[in-house]
Design an enzyme around this catalytic site. Structure first.
Site, mmCIF file in Angstrom:
data_model
loop_
_atom_site.group_PDB
_atom_site.id
_atom_site.type_symbol
_atom_site.label_atom_id
_atom_site.label_comp_id
_atom_site.label_asym_id
_atom_site.label_seq_id
_atom_site.Cartn_x
_atom_site.Cartn_y
_atom_site.Cartn_z
ATOM 1 N N ASP A 1 0.848 -1.194 0.000
ATOM 2 C CA ASP A 1 0.000 0.000 0.000
ATOM 3 C C ASP A 1 0.885 1.246 0.000
ATOM 4 O OD1 ASP A 1 -2.136 1.736 0.184
ATOM 5 O OD2 ASP A 1 -2.411 1.467 2.337
ATOM 6 N N LEU A 2 1.946 1.205 -0.808
ATOM 7 C CA LEU A 2 2.896 2.313 -0.858
ATOM 8 C C LEU A 2 2.323 3.437 -1.712
ATOM 9 C CD1 LEU A 2 6.185 0.244 -1.233
ATOM 10 C CD2 LEU A 2 5.362 1.424 0.806
ATOM 11 N N GLU A 3 2.062 4.577 -1.087
ATOM 12 C CA GLU A 3 1.395 5.688 -1.763
ATOM 13 C C GLU A 3 2.348 6.817 -2.123
ATOM 14 O OE1 GLU A 3 -1.947 6.840 0.601
ATOM 15 O OE2 GLU A 3 -2.710 4.783 0.758
ATOM 16 N N HIS A 4 3.662 6.562 -2.011
ATOM 17 C CA HIS A 4 4.651 7.600 -2.317
ATOM 18 C C HIS A 4 5.558 7.179 -3.475
ATOM 19 C CE1 HIS A 4 3.510 9.784 1.338
ATOM 20 N NE2 HIS A 4 3.402 8.595 1.885
ATOM 21 N N GLN B 1 -7.781 1.791 -4.662
ATOM 22 C CA GLN B 1 -8.521 2.721 -3.817
ATOM 23 C C GLN B 1 -9.356 3.670 -4.689
ATOM 24 O OE1 GLN B 1 -5.944 4.678 -0.902
ATOM 25 N NE2 GLN B 1 -4.432 3.049 -1.174
#
Length: 539
Positions: free
Chosen positions: A363-366, A423
Protein backbone atom coordinates in the site's frame (compact mmCIF):
# COMPACT_ATOMS: atom_id res chain seq x y z
CA UNK A 1 66.97 5.39 -50.26
CA UNK A 2 66.08 7.95 -47.53
CA UNK A 3 62.98 10.15 -47.06
CA UNK A 4 60.62 11.80 -44.60
CA UNK A 5 58.16 9.46 -42.85
CA UNK A 6 54.54 10.21 -43.71
CA UNK A 7 51.68 10.19 -41.17
CA UNK A 8 49.45 7.15 -41.48
CA UNK A 9 46.05 7.64 -43.08
CA UNK A 10 43.22 7.40 -40.54
CA UNK A 11 39.73 8.77 -39.97
CA UNK A 12 40.53 12.00 -38.13
CA UNK A 13 36.87 12.69 -37.22
CA UNK A 14 35.99 12.10 -33.57
CA UNK A 15 32.80 10.37 -32.45
CA UNK A 16 32.23 9.67 -36.12
CA UNK A 17 29.38 7.25 -35.48
CA UNK A 18 27.68 9.34 -32.74
CA UNK A 19 28.07 6.51 -30.25
CA UNK A 20 28.98 9.10 -27.60
CA UNK A 21 25.98 11.34 -28.25
CA UNK A 22 26.96 14.77 -29.56
CA UNK A 23 30.45 14.71 -28.04
CA UNK A 24 32.93 16.62 -30.32
CA UNK A 25 30.02 17.97 -32.37
CA UNK A 26 28.33 21.38 -32.17
CA UNK A 27 24.84 21.92 -33.62
CA UNK A 28 23.19 25.28 -34.25
CA UNK A 29 20.33 26.29 -31.99
CA UNK A 30 19.93 22.88 -30.41
CA UNK A 31 18.87 21.52 -33.79
CA UNK A 32 20.82 18.27 -33.52
CA UNK A 33 20.12 15.16 -31.45
CA UNK A 34 21.34 11.59 -31.40
CA UNK A 35 18.70 8.92 -32.01
CA UNK A 36 18.76 5.18 -31.57
CA UNK A 37 16.84 4.44 -34.78
CA UNK A 38 17.25 4.45 -37.65
CA UNK A 39 21.02 3.95 -37.55
CA UNK A 40 23.38 2.66 -40.19
CA UNK A 41 25.71 1.03 -37.68
CA UNK A 42 26.26 1.07 -33.96
CA UNK A 43 23.68 2.44 -31.55
CA UNK A 44 23.36 6.08 -32.60
CA UNK A 45 22.92 8.46 -35.53
CA UNK A 46 22.67 12.25 -35.79
CA UNK A 47 19.25 13.74 -36.49
CA UNK A 48 19.24 17.38 -37.61
CA UNK A 49 15.92 19.23 -37.69
CA UNK A 50 15.78 22.53 -39.63
CA UNK A 51 13.45 25.18 -38.20
CA UNK A 52 12.78 28.73 -39.42
CA UNK A 53 16.09 30.32 -40.43
CA UNK A 54 18.14 27.50 -38.85
CA UNK A 55 19.27 24.83 -41.31
CA UNK A 56 20.40 22.47 -38.51
CA UNK A 57 24.14 22.76 -39.07
CA UNK A 58 26.32 20.37 -37.03
CA UNK A 59 30.10 20.58 -37.23
CA UNK A 60 33.42 19.71 -35.64
CA UNK A 61 37.01 20.84 -36.06
CA UNK A 62 39.42 18.07 -37.07
CA UNK A 63 43.21 18.10 -36.87
CA UNK A 64 44.90 17.75 -40.28
CA UNK A 65 48.32 17.83 -41.90
CA UNK A 66 49.26 20.70 -44.26
CA UNK A 67 49.47 20.00 -47.99
CA UNK A 68 47.48 16.78 -47.66
CA UNK A 69 44.47 15.25 -49.37
CA UNK A 70 41.48 14.02 -47.37
CA UNK A 71 38.38 12.08 -48.41
CA UNK A 72 35.27 13.33 -46.63
CA UNK A 73 32.26 11.01 -46.53
CA UNK A 74 29.11 10.31 -44.52
CA UNK A 75 25.97 8.23 -44.80
CA UNK A 76 22.72 10.25 -44.90
CA UNK A 77 18.98 9.62 -44.95
CA UNK A 78 15.78 11.67 -44.78
CA UNK A 79 15.44 15.27 -45.97
CA UNK A 80 17.91 17.48 -47.84
CA UNK A 81 21.41 16.74 -46.50
CA UNK A 82 24.64 18.64 -47.10
CA UNK A 83 28.19 17.54 -46.27
CA UNK A 84 31.16 19.87 -46.51
CA UNK A 85 34.51 21.16 -45.26
CA UNK A 86 35.58 24.76 -44.63
CA UNK A 87 38.82 26.40 -43.61
CA UNK A 88 40.81 24.02 -45.81
CA UNK A 89 43.36 26.66 -46.81
CA UNK A 90 42.58 25.89 -50.45
CA UNK A 91 39.16 25.34 -51.98
CA UNK A 92 36.35 24.58 -49.56
CA UNK A 93 34.08 21.78 -50.73
CA UNK A 94 30.54 20.47 -50.21
CA UNK A 95 28.13 17.92 -51.65
CA UNK A 96 24.42 17.25 -51.09
CA UNK A 97 21.39 15.12 -51.83
CA UNK A 98 17.74 16.24 -52.06
CA UNK A 99 16.53 13.50 -49.74
CA UNK A 100 16.81 9.75 -49.44
CA UNK A 101 14.44 7.08 -48.12
CA UNK A 102 17.38 4.81 -47.29
CA UNK A 103 21.01 5.32 -46.35
CA UNK A 104 23.14 6.95 -49.07
CA UNK A 105 26.82 7.80 -48.89
CA UNK A 106 27.93 11.34 -49.76
CA UNK A 107 31.61 11.69 -50.68
CA UNK A 108 33.97 14.54 -51.64
CA UNK A 109 37.68 15.35 -51.29
CA UNK A 110 39.66 18.40 -50.26
CA UNK A 111 43.31 19.40 -50.02
CA UNK A 112 44.74 21.39 -47.15
CA UNK A 113 46.87 24.51 -47.53
CA UNK A 114 50.54 24.89 -46.70
CA UNK A 115 49.84 26.06 -43.13
CA UNK A 116 46.46 24.46 -42.45
CA UNK A 117 46.35 22.45 -39.20
CA UNK A 118 42.58 22.29 -38.63
CA UNK A 119 39.53 22.02 -40.88
CA UNK A 120 35.84 22.31 -39.98
CA UNK A 121 33.68 19.51 -41.35
CA UNK A 122 29.94 20.00 -41.25
CA UNK A 123 26.56 18.72 -42.27
CA UNK A 124 23.25 20.54 -42.49
CA UNK A 125 19.77 20.32 -43.94
CA UNK A 126 17.77 22.99 -45.74
CA UNK A 127 15.24 25.60 -44.74
CA UNK A 128 11.66 24.39 -44.63
CA UNK A 129 12.68 20.81 -45.33
CA UNK A 130 12.25 17.72 -43.15
CA UNK A 131 14.83 16.38 -40.70
CA UNK A 132 17.90 14.57 -42.00
CA UNK A 133 20.00 11.76 -40.51
CA UNK A 134 23.78 11.28 -40.61
CA UNK A 135 25.93 8.34 -39.53
CA UNK A 136 29.48 7.06 -39.96
CA UNK A 137 31.25 10.29 -40.86
CA UNK A 138 34.78 9.84 -42.21
CA UNK A 139 37.58 12.35 -42.83
CA UNK A 140 40.20 9.96 -44.15
CA UNK A 141 43.75 11.12 -44.59
CA UNK A 142 47.03 11.72 -42.71
CA UNK A 143 46.85 11.97 -38.93
CA UNK A 144 47.04 15.63 -37.99
CA UNK A 145 48.11 14.86 -34.44
CA UNK A 146 44.66 14.50 -32.91
CA UNK A 147 44.26 10.84 -33.67
CA UNK A 148 40.92 9.26 -34.43
CA UNK A 149 38.30 7.37 -32.49
CA UNK A 150 39.75 4.57 -30.35
CA UNK A 151 39.45 1.06 -31.65
CA UNK A 152 36.01 -0.38 -30.84
CA UNK A 153 35.71 -2.68 -27.85
CA UNK A 154 33.40 -5.50 -26.95
CA UNK A 155 30.64 -4.21 -24.67
CA UNK A 156 30.55 -4.65 -20.92
CA UNK A 157 28.50 -7.24 -19.06
CA UNK A 158 24.82 -6.34 -18.59
CA UNK A 159 23.64 -5.59 -15.06
CA UNK A 160 20.22 -5.46 -13.45
CA UNK A 161 18.80 -8.63 -14.99
CA UNK A 162 15.38 -9.29 -13.48
CA UNK A 163 12.32 -11.45 -14.01
CA UNK A 164 9.07 -9.80 -14.98
CA UNK A 165 5.68 -11.26 -15.88
CA UNK A 166 5.43 -15.03 -16.14
CA UNK A 167 2.88 -17.43 -17.57
CA UNK A 168 2.71 -21.20 -17.60
CA UNK A 169 4.97 -21.22 -20.69
CA UNK A 170 6.96 -17.97 -20.67
CA UNK A 171 9.16 -15.72 -18.55
CA UNK A 172 9.74 -12.01 -19.28
CA UNK A 173 13.21 -10.59 -18.63
CA UNK A 174 14.65 -7.08 -18.52
CA UNK A 175 18.11 -5.62 -17.88
CA UNK A 176 20.07 -2.38 -17.97
CA UNK A 177 21.38 -1.03 -21.27
CA UNK A 178 25.10 -1.44 -22.00
CA UNK A 179 27.02 1.35 -23.72
CA UNK A 180 28.29 0.32 -27.15
CA UNK A 181 26.05 -2.76 -27.38
CA UNK A 182 24.08 -3.36 -30.55
CA UNK A 183 22.33 -6.50 -29.33
CA UNK A 184 21.96 -9.00 -26.54
CA UNK A 185 22.01 -12.78 -26.22
CA UNK A 186 19.64 -14.51 -23.81
CA UNK A 187 20.67 -17.77 -22.15
CA UNK A 188 18.45 -20.33 -20.43
CA UNK A 189 20.19 -22.82 -18.18
CA UNK A 190 23.48 -21.98 -19.91
CA UNK A 191 22.26 -22.40 -23.49
CA UNK A 192 21.67 -19.46 -25.84
CA UNK A 193 17.97 -19.42 -26.75
CA UNK A 194 17.36 -16.07 -28.45
CA UNK A 195 18.63 -12.56 -29.18
CA UNK A 196 17.25 -9.08 -28.61
CA UNK A 197 18.07 -5.58 -29.82
CA UNK A 198 16.51 -3.86 -26.78
CA UNK A 199 16.75 -4.38 -23.04
CA UNK A 200 13.89 -6.83 -22.61
CA UNK A 201 12.79 -10.18 -23.97
CA UNK A 202 10.26 -12.91 -23.27
CA UNK A 203 11.50 -16.48 -23.30
CA UNK A 204 8.74 -18.82 -24.49
CA UNK A 205 8.18 -22.53 -24.93
CA UNK A 206 8.75 -23.33 -21.26
CA UNK A 207 7.20 -26.03 -19.10
CA UNK A 208 4.58 -25.07 -16.49
CA UNK A 209 5.54 -24.81 -12.79
CA UNK A 210 9.24 -25.13 -13.62
CA UNK A 211 12.24 -23.07 -12.48
CA UNK A 212 14.87 -21.88 -14.96
CA UNK A 213 18.15 -19.96 -14.71
CA UNK A 214 18.55 -17.01 -17.08
CA UNK A 215 21.55 -14.92 -18.12
CA UNK A 216 22.14 -12.23 -20.74
CA UNK A 217 25.21 -10.97 -22.58
CA UNK A 218 25.82 -7.86 -24.70
CA UNK A 219 27.13 -7.93 -28.28
CA UNK A 220 28.46 -5.61 -30.97
CA UNK A 221 30.58 -5.92 -34.11
CA UNK A 222 33.69 -6.62 -32.03
CA UNK A 223 32.36 -9.45 -29.92
CA UNK A 224 30.31 -10.59 -26.94
CA UNK A 225 30.55 -9.68 -23.27
CA UNK A 226 30.68 -12.12 -20.40
CA UNK A 227 27.30 -13.44 -19.27
CA UNK A 228 25.47 -11.59 -16.52
CA UNK A 229 24.81 -13.00 -13.09
CA UNK A 230 22.07 -15.62 -13.31
CA UNK A 231 18.53 -15.03 -12.09
CA UNK A 232 15.89 -17.64 -11.42
CA UNK A 233 12.41 -17.53 -12.94
CA UNK A 234 9.60 -19.99 -12.34
CA UNK A 235 6.66 -20.46 -14.67
CA UNK A 236 3.17 -20.46 -13.23
CA UNK A 237 0.99 -23.57 -12.96
CA UNK A 238 -0.88 -24.64 -16.07
CA UNK A 239 -4.60 -24.71 -16.67
CA UNK A 240 -5.07 -20.93 -16.63
CA UNK A 241 -4.64 -20.68 -12.84
CA UNK A 242 -3.06 -17.28 -12.12
CA UNK A 243 -1.20 -18.93 -9.26
CA UNK A 244 -3.02 -17.08 -6.48
CA UNK A 245 -3.14 -18.50 -2.94
CA UNK A 246 -6.16 -20.39 -1.63
CA UNK A 247 -8.41 -17.56 -0.52
CA UNK A 248 -12.16 -17.70 -1.27
CA UNK A 249 -13.16 -17.31 -4.90
CA UNK A 250 -14.89 -14.10 -3.88
CA UNK A 251 -13.30 -12.36 -0.92
CA UNK A 252 -13.88 -9.33 1.27
CA UNK A 253 -10.73 -7.50 2.38
CA UNK A 254 -10.58 -5.12 5.33
CA UNK A 255 -7.75 -3.05 6.82
CA UNK A 256 -7.41 -3.30 10.60
CA UNK A 257 -5.93 -0.23 12.27
CA UNK A 258 -2.94 -0.70 14.54
CA UNK A 259 -3.61 2.77 15.95
CA UNK A 260 -6.42 4.90 17.35
CA UNK A 261 -7.57 7.74 15.09
CA UNK A 262 -11.09 8.16 16.41
CA UNK A 263 -12.56 5.06 14.81
CA UNK A 264 -13.73 2.16 16.98
CA UNK A 265 -10.69 0.52 18.56
CA UNK A 266 -10.64 -3.20 17.83
CA UNK A 267 -8.55 -6.11 18.86
CA UNK A 268 -7.97 -8.41 15.93
CA UNK A 269 -10.45 -10.92 17.38
CA UNK A 270 -13.16 -8.23 17.05
CA UNK A 271 -12.82 -7.91 13.26
CA UNK A 272 -16.18 -8.67 11.67
CA UNK A 273 -16.65 -12.25 10.45
CA UNK A 274 -17.50 -11.14 6.90
CA UNK A 275 -13.86 -10.25 6.22
CA UNK A 276 -11.83 -12.98 4.49
CA UNK A 277 -8.52 -11.09 4.24
CA UNK A 278 -7.50 -8.88 7.15
CA UNK A 279 -4.65 -6.46 6.41
CA UNK A 280 -2.85 -5.32 9.56
CA UNK A 281 -2.03 -1.64 9.02
CA UNK A 282 0.85 -0.97 9.11
CA UNK A 283 4.42 -2.22 9.27
CA UNK A 284 7.07 0.39 10.09
CA UNK A 285 10.25 1.22 8.19
CA UNK A 286 13.71 1.36 9.76
CA UNK A 287 16.93 3.21 9.03
CA UNK A 288 17.94 0.30 6.78
CA UNK A 289 16.46 0.89 3.29
CA UNK A 290 13.78 -1.70 2.52
CA UNK A 291 13.65 -3.18 6.02
CA UNK A 292 10.33 -3.36 7.87
CA UNK A 293 9.33 -4.16 11.45
CA UNK A 294 6.01 -4.32 13.31
CA UNK A 295 5.27 -2.42 16.52
CA UNK A 296 2.00 -3.33 18.23
CA UNK A 297 0.22 -0.17 19.38
CA UNK A 298 -0.28 0.26 23.11
CA UNK A 299 -3.60 2.03 22.39
CA UNK A 300 -5.42 -1.21 21.50
CA UNK A 301 -5.63 -2.75 24.96
CA UNK A 302 -3.49 -5.81 24.31
CA UNK A 303 -1.69 -7.28 27.31
CA UNK A 304 1.27 -7.98 25.04
CA UNK A 305 2.42 -9.37 21.71
CA UNK A 306 1.52 -12.93 22.73
CA UNK A 307 -2.18 -12.03 22.93
CA UNK A 308 -2.02 -10.40 19.51
CA UNK A 309 -0.35 -13.49 18.03
CA UNK A 310 -3.09 -15.61 19.59
CA UNK A 311 -5.72 -13.49 17.83
CA UNK A 312 -3.94 -14.01 14.50
CA UNK A 313 -3.90 -17.76 15.05
CA UNK A 314 -7.61 -17.77 15.91
CA UNK A 315 -8.53 -15.83 12.78
CA UNK A 316 -6.46 -18.20 10.66
CA UNK A 317 -8.14 -21.18 12.31
CA UNK A 318 -11.47 -19.62 11.29
CA UNK A 319 -10.33 -19.66 7.67
CA UNK A 320 -9.23 -16.03 7.43
CA UNK A 321 -5.99 -14.70 5.94
CA UNK A 322 -4.15 -12.19 8.13
CA UNK A 323 -1.48 -10.21 6.28
CA UNK A 324 0.85 -7.35 7.15
CA UNK A 325 0.33 -4.13 5.17
CA UNK A 326 3.23 -1.90 4.15
CA UNK A 327 2.80 1.81 3.49
CA UNK A 328 -0.37 3.82 3.93
CA UNK A 329 -0.84 7.58 3.72
CA UNK A 330 1.96 8.34 6.17
CA UNK A 331 4.18 5.28 5.80
CA UNK A 332 6.94 4.93 3.26
CA UNK A 333 9.38 2.13 2.55
CA UNK A 334 11.97 2.73 -0.16
CA UNK A 335 12.93 -0.25 -2.32
CA UNK A 336 15.18 1.00 -5.11
CA UNK A 337 18.21 -1.29 -5.13
CA UNK A 338 19.12 -4.96 -4.91
CA UNK A 339 20.18 -4.47 -1.30
CA UNK A 340 16.90 -2.83 -0.26
CA UNK A 341 14.88 -5.48 -2.14
CA UNK A 342 16.67 -8.22 -0.21
CA UNK A 343 16.25 -6.34 3.08
CA UNK A 344 12.53 -6.06 2.41
CA UNK A 345 12.11 -9.74 1.57
CA UNK A 346 14.14 -10.92 4.55
CA UNK A 347 12.41 -8.66 7.08
CA UNK A 348 8.91 -9.36 5.72
CA UNK A 349 9.54 -13.09 5.95
CA UNK A 350 10.79 -12.65 9.51
CA UNK A 351 7.49 -10.97 10.42
CA UNK A 352 5.52 -13.75 8.74
CA UNK A 353 7.40 -16.32 10.79
CA UNK A 354 7.23 -14.40 14.05
CA UNK A 355 3.56 -13.38 13.98
CA UNK A 356 2.05 -15.97 11.65
CA UNK A 357 1.03 -13.53 8.92
CA UNK A 358 -0.20 -15.27 5.75
CA UNK A 359 1.38 -12.73 3.46
CA UNK A 360 1.83 -9.07 2.67
CA UNK A 361 -0.08 -6.09 1.32
CA UNK A 362 1.64 -3.35 -0.72
CA UNK A 363 0.00 0.00 0.00
CA UNK A 364 2.90 2.31 -0.86
CA UNK A 365 1.39 5.69 -1.76
CA UNK A 366 4.65 7.60 -2.32
CA UNK A 367 5.82 5.83 -5.47
CA UNK A 368 7.45 2.48 -6.15
CA UNK A 369 10.19 1.14 -8.41
CA UNK A 370 8.71 -1.79 -10.32
CA UNK A 371 12.07 -3.41 -11.03
CA UNK A 372 13.17 -3.67 -7.43
CA UNK A 373 9.72 -4.17 -5.93
CA UNK A 374 9.31 -7.14 -8.25
CA UNK A 375 12.64 -8.53 -7.11
CA UNK A 376 11.66 -8.05 -3.47
CA UNK A 377 8.31 -9.80 -3.84
CA UNK A 378 9.82 -12.68 -5.77
CA UNK A 379 12.45 -13.18 -3.11
CA UNK A 380 9.75 -13.14 -0.44
CA UNK A 381 7.60 -15.59 -2.40
CA UNK A 382 10.55 -17.94 -2.77
CA UNK A 383 10.93 -17.96 1.01
CA UNK A 384 7.25 -18.10 1.94
CA UNK A 385 6.08 -20.60 -0.67
CA UNK A 386 2.98 -20.84 -2.85
CA UNK A 387 0.58 -20.21 0.04
CA UNK A 388 1.63 -16.59 0.43
CA UNK A 389 -1.18 -14.06 0.10
CA UNK A 390 -0.07 -10.99 -1.88
CA UNK A 391 -2.38 -7.99 -2.17
CA UNK A 392 -1.94 -4.42 -3.38
CA UNK A 393 -3.89 -1.21 -2.82
CA UNK A 394 -2.72 1.35 -5.38
CA UNK A 395 -4.31 4.76 -5.83
CA UNK A 396 -6.40 5.44 -8.92
CA UNK A 397 -3.61 7.39 -10.63
CA UNK A 398 -1.30 4.38 -10.18
CA UNK A 399 -3.49 2.14 -12.36
CA UNK A 400 -4.52 4.39 -15.24
CA UNK A 401 -2.44 2.40 -17.71
CA UNK A 402 -0.08 -0.56 -17.87
CA UNK A 403 2.97 1.71 -18.06
CA UNK A 404 2.74 2.94 -14.47
CA UNK A 405 5.15 1.50 -11.92
CA UNK A 406 2.36 -0.04 -9.84
CA UNK A 407 0.65 -1.65 -12.85
CA UNK A 408 4.00 -2.95 -14.14
CA UNK A 409 4.67 -4.48 -10.73
CA UNK A 410 1.26 -6.15 -10.62
CA UNK A 411 1.78 -7.69 -14.04
CA UNK A 412 5.34 -8.71 -13.22
CA UNK A 413 4.19 -10.72 -10.18
CA UNK A 414 0.93 -11.92 -11.69
CA UNK A 415 1.76 -15.56 -10.99
CA UNK A 416 2.00 -14.92 -7.22
CA UNK A 417 -0.55 -12.09 -6.93
CA UNK A 418 -3.81 -12.60 -5.03
CA UNK A 419 -5.69 -9.36 -5.62
CA UNK A 420 -5.27 -5.67 -6.43
CA UNK A 421 -7.83 -3.62 -4.49
CA UNK A 422 -7.45 -0.18 -6.05
CA UNK A 423 -8.52 2.72 -3.82
CA UNK A 424 -11.52 4.27 -5.58
CA UNK A 425 -11.39 7.23 -3.19
CA UNK A 426 -9.36 10.32 -2.31
CA UNK A 427 -9.12 10.73 -6.07
CA UNK A 428 -9.76 13.32 -8.70
CA UNK A 429 -11.62 12.52 -11.90
CA UNK A 430 -10.02 9.69 -13.84
CA UNK A 431 -10.21 8.01 -17.22
CA UNK A 432 -12.12 4.77 -17.59
CA UNK A 433 -11.18 1.96 -19.96
CA UNK A 434 -13.44 3.55 -22.59
CA UNK A 435 -11.39 6.77 -22.57
CA UNK A 436 -14.16 8.75 -20.91
CA UNK A 437 -13.66 10.83 -17.74
CA UNK A 438 -15.46 9.71 -14.59
CA UNK A 439 -15.80 11.34 -11.18
CA UNK A 440 -15.95 9.79 -7.74
CA UNK A 441 -19.26 8.81 -6.19
CA UNK A 442 -20.87 6.77 -8.94
CA UNK A 443 -21.13 3.17 -10.03
CA UNK A 444 -19.47 4.23 -13.31
CA UNK A 445 -16.34 5.42 -11.46
CA UNK A 446 -16.00 2.00 -9.84
CA UNK A 447 -16.69 -0.11 -12.93
CA UNK A 448 -14.96 1.91 -15.66
CA UNK A 449 -11.72 2.20 -13.65
CA UNK A 450 -11.77 -1.47 -12.62
CA UNK A 451 -12.17 -2.29 -16.31
CA UNK A 452 -8.69 -0.87 -17.00
CA UNK A 453 -7.18 -3.58 -14.83
CA UNK A 454 -9.49 -6.30 -16.15
CA UNK A 455 -8.56 -5.48 -19.74
CA UNK A 456 -4.94 -4.57 -18.95
CA UNK A 457 -3.66 -8.06 -18.21
CA UNK A 458 -4.78 -8.98 -14.70
CA UNK A 459 -6.95 -12.03 -14.20
CA UNK A 460 -10.46 -11.05 -12.98
CA UNK A 461 -9.73 -13.00 -9.79
CA UNK A 462 -6.93 -10.50 -9.16
CA UNK A 463 -9.17 -7.41 -9.23
CA UNK A 464 -11.18 -5.98 -6.34
CA UNK A 465 -12.96 -2.67 -5.67
CA UNK A 466 -11.61 -0.60 -2.77
CA UNK A 467 -13.86 1.96 -1.03
CA UNK A 468 -14.17 3.64 2.40
CA UNK A 469 -16.43 1.96 4.98
CA UNK A 470 -17.99 5.27 6.01
CA UNK A 471 -17.95 8.96 5.22
CA UNK A 472 -15.30 9.38 7.93
CA UNK A 473 -13.05 6.68 6.47
CA UNK A 474 -11.61 8.88 3.70
CA UNK A 475 -11.37 12.50 2.64
CA UNK A 476 -13.59 11.86 -0.38
CA UNK A 477 -15.01 9.08 -2.48
CA UNK A 478 -17.44 7.41 -0.09
CA UNK A 479 -20.29 5.60 -1.84
CA UNK A 480 -23.12 3.67 -0.24
CA UNK A 481 -22.93 -0.14 0.00
CA UNK A 482 -25.73 -0.22 -2.58
CA UNK A 483 -23.51 1.45 -5.18
CA UNK A 484 -20.66 -0.93 -4.34
CA UNK A 485 -22.96 -3.91 -4.79
CA UNK A 486 -24.33 -2.50 -8.06
CA UNK A 487 -20.76 -2.15 -9.37
CA UNK A 488 -19.95 -5.74 -8.40
CA UNK A 489 -23.12 -6.96 -10.12
CA UNK A 490 -22.35 -4.92 -13.21
CA UNK A 491 -18.86 -6.37 -13.58
CA UNK A 492 -19.78 -9.99 -12.80
CA UNK A 493 -23.32 -10.28 -14.19
CA UNK A 494 -23.82 -7.25 -16.44
CA UNK A 495 -26.71 -5.98 -14.28
CA UNK A 496 -27.27 -2.74 -12.30
CA UNK A 497 -24.73 -0.85 -14.40
CA UNK A 498 -24.71 2.91 -14.77
CA UNK A 499 -23.99 4.66 -18.07
CA UNK A 500 -20.84 2.56 -18.51
CA UNK A 501 -21.43 -1.08 -19.27
CA UNK A 502 -18.41 -3.35 -19.86
CA UNK A 503 -18.26 -5.23 -23.14
CA UNK A 504 -18.23 -8.52 -21.24
CA UNK A 505 -18.70 -9.80 -17.71
CA UNK A 506 -16.05 -11.02 -15.29
CA UNK A 507 -17.73 -13.66 -13.08
CA UNK A 508 -14.50 -14.49 -11.22
CA UNK A 509 -13.93 -10.91 -9.99
CA UNK A 510 -12.33 -11.30 -6.57
CA UNK A 511 -14.51 -8.92 -4.57
CA UNK A 512 -14.19 -5.72 -2.57
CA UNK A 513 -12.00 -4.00 0.03
CA UNK A 514 -12.59 -1.30 2.59
CA UNK A 515 -10.72 1.13 4.79
CA UNK A 516 -11.25 0.11 7.47
CA UNK A 517 -12.77 -2.59 9.70
CA UNK A 518 -12.61 0.03 12.46
CA UNK A 519 -14.56 2.67 10.54
CA UNK A 520 -16.99 -0.09 9.55
CA UNK A 521 -17.53 -0.84 13.24
CA UNK A 522 -17.96 2.88 13.96
CA UNK A 523 -20.82 2.93 11.44
CA UNK A 524 -22.50 -0.10 13.01
CA UNK A 525 -20.97 -2.62 10.57
CA UNK A 526 -23.27 -1.32 7.84
CA UNK A 527 -20.66 -1.80 5.12
CA UNK A 528 -19.63 -5.40 5.85
CA UNK A 529 -23.20 -6.47 6.64
CA UNK A 530 -24.31 -5.29 3.19
CA UNK A 531 -21.29 -5.83 0.94
CA UNK A 532 -19.98 -9.04 2.55
CA UNK A 533 -22.96 -11.27 1.74
CA UNK A 534 -23.18 -9.76 -1.75
CA UNK A 535 -19.52 -10.54 -2.45
CA UNK A 536 -19.86 -14.09 -1.16
CA UNK A 537 -22.90 -14.65 -3.37
CA UNK A 538 -21.20 -13.52 -6.60
CA UNK A 539 -21.20 -16.16 -9.37
Amino acid sequence: MGGVAQAADINVAKNAGFEAGLANWSCSGGSGAVVGAPVRSGAGALKGTPAGQDNARCSQSVAVQPNSTYTLSAWVQGGYAYLGASGTGTTDVSTWTPGESGWKQLTTTFRTGASTRAVTVYTHGWYGQSAYLVDDVSVFGPDGGGGGDPDPQAPGTPAGLGVGAVTSSSVALSWNAVSGATGYNIYRDGAKVQTATGTSATVTGLAAATSYQFQVSATNAVGESAKSAAVSGRTSPGGGDPGGPAVPRHALTGYWQNFNNGATVQKLRDVQAQYDIIAVAFADSTATPGQIVFNLSSALGYSGVAEFKSDIAAKKAAGKSVIISVGGELGNVTINSDASATAFANSAYTLMQEYGFNGIDIDLEHGINSTYMTKALRQLSAKAGSGMVLTMAPQTIDMQNTGTEYFKTALAVKDILTVVNMQHYNSGSMLGCDGQVYSQGSVDFLTALACIQLEGGLDPSQVGIGVPASTRGAGSGYVSPTIVNNALSCLTRGTNCGNFKPSKTYPSLRGAMTWSTNWDATAGNAWSNAVGPHVHALP
